[in-house]
Design a protein around this motif. Sequence first.
Motif, PDB file in Angstrom:
ATOM      1  N   SER A 264     -42.678 -34.226 -77.455  1.00 49.32           N
ATOM      2  CA  SER A 264     -42.586 -33.880 -78.872  1.00 49.32           C
ATOM      3  C   SER A 264     -42.373 -35.128 -79.710  1.00 49.32           C
ATOM      4  N   ASN A 265     -42.752 -35.047 -80.996  1.00 50.27           N
ATOM      5  CA  ASN A 265     -42.457 -36.146 -81.919  1.00 50.27           C
ATOM      6  C   ASN A 265     -41.144 -35.917 -82.655  1.00 50.27           C
ATOM      7  N   ALA A 266     -40.354 -34.943 -82.213  1.00 48.83           N
ATOM      8  CA  ALA A 266     -39.030 -34.700 -82.780  1.00 48.83           C
ATOM      9  C   ALA A 266     -37.988 -35.506 -82.006  1.00 48.83           C
ATOM     10  N   ILE A 267     -36.969 -35.991 -82.712  1.00 48.30           N
ATOM     11  CA  ILE A 267     -35.837 -36.673 -82.092  1.00 48.30           C
ATOM     12  C   ILE A 267     -34.593 -35.829 -82.330  1.00 48.30           C
ATOM     13  N   ASP A 268     -33.777 -35.692 -81.295  1.00 44.51           N
ATOM     14  CA  ASP A 268     -32.585 -34.855 -81.393  1.00 44.51           C
ATOM     15  C   ASP A 268     -31.484 -35.599 -82.160  1.00 44.51           C
ATOM     16  N   THR A 269     -31.722 -35.795 -83.453  1.00 43.86           N
ATOM     17  CA  THR A 269     -30.823 -36.538 -84.323  1.00 43.86           C
ATOM     18  C   THR A 269     -29.843 -35.588 -85.005  1.00 43.86           C
ATOM     19  N   PRO A 270     -28.783 -36.144 -85.655  1.00 46.87           N
ATOM     20  CA  PRO A 270     -27.829 -35.282 -86.364  1.00 46.87           C
ATOM     21  C   PRO A 270     -28.482 -34.397 -87.414  1.00 46.87           C
ATOM     22  N   SER A 271     -29.545 -34.901 -88.055  1.00 45.28           N
ATOM     23  CA  SER A 271     -30.344 -34.083 -88.974  1.00 45.28           C
ATOM     24  C   SER A 271     -31.766 -34.069 -88.453  1.00 45.28           C
ATOM     25  N   PRO A 272     -32.564 -33.046 -88.792  1.00 43.93           N
ATOM     26  CA  PRO A 272     -33.920 -32.946 -88.245  1.00 43.93           C
ATOM     27  C   PRO A 272     -34.735 -34.213 -88.502  1.00 43.93           C
ATOM     28  N   SER A 273     -35.490 -34.640 -87.508  1.00 41.73           N
ATOM     29  CA  SER A 273     -36.327 -35.823 -87.672  1.00 41.73           C
ATOM     30  C   SER A 273     -37.666 -35.614 -86.970  1.00 41.73           C
ATOM     31  N   ARG A 274     -38.658 -36.325 -87.479  1.00 45.40           N
ATOM     32  CA  ARG A 274     -40.011 -36.237 -86.941  1.00 45.40           C
ATOM     33  C   ARG A 274     -40.636 -37.619 -87.005  1.00 45.40           C
ATOM     34  N   VAL A 275     -41.177 -38.083 -85.884  1.00 44.41           N
ATOM     35  CA  VAL A 275     -41.832 -39.380 -85.861  1.00 44.41           C
ATOM     36  C   VAL A 275     -43.136 -39.300 -86.636  1.00 44.41           C
ATOM     37  N   ARG A 276     -43.294 -40.186 -87.618  1.00 43.98           N
ATOM     38  CA  ARG A 276     -44.488 -40.185 -88.473  1.00 43.98           C
ATOM     39  C   ARG A 276     -45.362 -41.421 -88.217  1.00 43.98           C
ATOM     40  N   GLY A 277     -44.829 -42.412 -87.491  1.00 40.11           N
ATOM     41  CA  GLY A 277     -45.589 -43.624 -87.238  1.00 40.11           C
ATOM     42  C   GLY A 277     -44.687 -44.693 -86.657  1.00 40.11           C
ATOM     43  N   GLN A 278     -45.094 -45.941 -86.812  1.00 41.83           N
ATOM     44  CA  GLN A 278     -44.319 -47.031 -86.233  1.00 41.83           C
ATOM     45  C   GLN A 278     -44.395 -48.272 -87.099  1.00 41.83           C
ATOM     46  N   LEU A 279     -43.382 -49.124 -86.952  1.00 39.87           N
ATOM     47  CA  LEU A 279     -43.283 -50.361 -87.709  1.00 39.87           C
ATOM     48  C   LEU A 279     -44.074 -51.475 -87.036  1.00 39.87           C
ATOM     49  N   THR A 280     -44.600 -52.373 -87.831  1.00 38.32           N
ATOM     50  CA  THR A 280     -45.279 -53.556 -87.313  1.00 38.32           C
ATOM     51  C   THR A 280     -44.268 -54.682 -87.124  1.00 38.32           C
ATOM     52  N   ARG A 281     -44.742 -55.790 -86.578  1.00 42.73           N
ATOM     53  CA  ARG A 281     -43.904 -56.988 -86.440  1.00 42.73           C
ATOM     54  C   ARG A 281     -43.390 -57.437 -87.808  1.00 42.73           C
ATOM     55  N   LEU A 282     -44.287 -57.518 -88.800  1.00 42.71           N
ATOM     56  CA  LEU A 282     -43.878 -57.943 -90.131  1.00 42.71           C
ATOM     57  C   LEU A 282     -43.098 -56.839 -90.852  1.00 42.71           C
ATOM     58  N   GLY A 283     -43.309 -55.597 -90.462  1.00 43.30           N
ATOM     59  CA  GLY A 283     -42.495 -54.519 -91.015  1.00 43.30           C
ATOM     60  C   GLY A 283     -41.041 -54.664 -90.618  1.00 43.30           C
ATOM     61  N   LEU A 284     -40.800 -55.107 -89.375  1.00 39.31           N
ATOM     62  CA  LEU A 284     -39.438 -55.380 -88.929  1.00 39.31           C
ATOM     63  C   LEU A 284     -38.862 -56.585 -89.663  1.00 39.31           C
ATOM     64  N   ALA A 285     -39.705 -57.603 -89.881  1.00 36.21           N
ATOM     65  CA  ALA A 285     -39.252 -58.771 -90.638  1.00 36.21           C
ATOM     66  C   ALA A 285     -38.841 -58.373 -92.050  1.00 36.21           C
ATOM     67  N   ASP A 286     -39.606 -57.465 -92.638  1.00 34.00           N
ATOM     68  CA  ASP A 286     -39.285 -56.957 -93.979  1.00 34.00           C
ATOM     69  C   ASP A 286     -37.931 -56.265 -93.997  1.00 34.00           C
ATOM     70  N   LEU A 287     -37.622 -55.501 -92.959  1.00 35.69           N
ATOM     71  CA  LEU A 287     -36.321 -54.823 -92.897  1.00 35.69           C
ATOM     72  C   LEU A 287     -35.180 -55.828 -92.816  1.00 35.69           C
ATOM     73  N   ILE A 288     -35.374 -56.899 -92.040  1.00 32.69           N
ATOM     74  CA  ILE A 288     -34.339 -57.924 -91.960  1.00 32.69           C
ATOM     75  C   ILE A 288     -34.148 -58.586 -93.322  1.00 32.69           C
ATOM     76  N   ALA A 289     -35.244 -58.881 -94.002  1.00 26.24           N
ATOM     77  CA  ALA A 289     -35.165 -59.538 -95.307  1.00 26.24           C
ATOM     78  C   ALA A 289     -34.402 -58.688 -96.309  1.00 26.24           C
ATOM     79  N   ARG A 290     -34.465 -57.374 -96.152  1.00 28.23           N
ATOM     80  CA  ARG A 290     -33.793 -56.456 -97.089  1.00 28.23           C
ATOM     81  C   ARG A 290     -32.477 -55.917 -96.525  1.00 28.23           C
ATOM     82  N   ASP A 291     -32.046 -56.481 -95.371  1.00 27.61           N
ATOM     83  CA  ASP A 291     -30.766 -56.120 -94.755  1.00 27.61           C
ATOM     84  C   ASP A 291     -30.686 -54.624 -94.451  1.00 27.61           C
TER      85      ASP A 291
END
Length: 390
Positions: A264-291
């Motif tokens: 399934s694309n569902a994750i057993d998280t505290p609130s309902p979640s559904r995987v919609r896609g994935q981050l790229t290498r630069l997408g992860l870099a963007d997250l670090i830049a924005r803390d």
Amino acid sequence: MEGTHTEHLVHRIATIRDRIETGMDRREFLRTLVTGGYALGVAGALGVDDFLAADDGEVPIVTAHVRADPDDPWSLEERTRYVPAEWYAAVTKALELNELLARTAFTGYLGSAVVPGSYDSGTATVSVGISSDPTSLRESLDGLLDGISLDIETIGEIEDIEQGPQDIEPRVVGSLTGNDVPSGVACETADSIATLGPVMYDPSSESEFFVTAEHAFDGGADTNGDHLSLPIEESDSIELGPVSHAHPAEDVAAITPEGRVQPSNAIDTPSPSRVRGQLTRLGLADLIARDEQLEKVGAVTGHTTGRIQGIDAVTCFTDNFCRHGQIRWGGEMDLTDGDSGSVSYYADPIGDEEDVLIAGFNNARTWWPGQSYVWGVGAYRLTEMYGYHF
């Protein structure tokens, strides 16, 4: 020989993309191409054609691959973001330098990672772990960094992996009311407990797989007989299927569904979640830049969050080979025995409320002094190597 490595580093780092700096407008960029003997059409091959559509001092990056239709795993679209050109140039240089350090594999090299700075800083750092005197490394790289910071840490002798608590109580599925099994719960090999990941797709065959950590199979997953099963509270385990693909360096095992339940694309998280896609290498870099922070749900430690400490990491601490394309995040307390195979993820800021984007797998934690993080292979690395995606 040292001179040859130095010339190679200089040649690889000095790329056209590095010329995109803050303040270089489109007219100057075009002039750079022409004076360099490039035709305009080469911009697409260089991956900078979108630069012509950006504001001055900004460049577009692809941050994620996201399903246009949540129910169609093959409807992936690129999601882009405009970022400061100076920051982009620094991160790109750092990624190239990190890759070349790993390829050179100098004596004492234990691993390295890229740590992008904030957007305002326009910087990036390469963090290197070595077992020897860092003086020679600094001297070898002197003059090649070109604005990239180098953080060298000498790491003492690494002992065997510490064993976590043996009496673990993993989170198991209470009951099955449908045919789909959410990720973030315990799964079983013949040898141990691990965490089940969300459905992983193979576009080449349009296949769907259960997935977990390859090291959960003692001696490595065997495609000629190993199976994965699902423990259920107060009931017998259900067999999920056989191992179809094993990737030891990435520590990923793909299991073909052959029972009555499906991944399934569902994750057993505290609130309902559904995987919609994935981050790229630069997408992860963007997250670090924005803390920004990542999250995970493991079968033992449950839900935790933590900041990203490094991307495109190379890890040579544990085996007679190095693992590439790793993510470092959180702290060593965010993972324990039984959590391997879980995924790190980030809440999709544009999608529906329950949508998340996969960052990568969680395969191990640090156990040596001086460092504290969870590490595992990035989703982008699996896509680059095998075509898999979430």
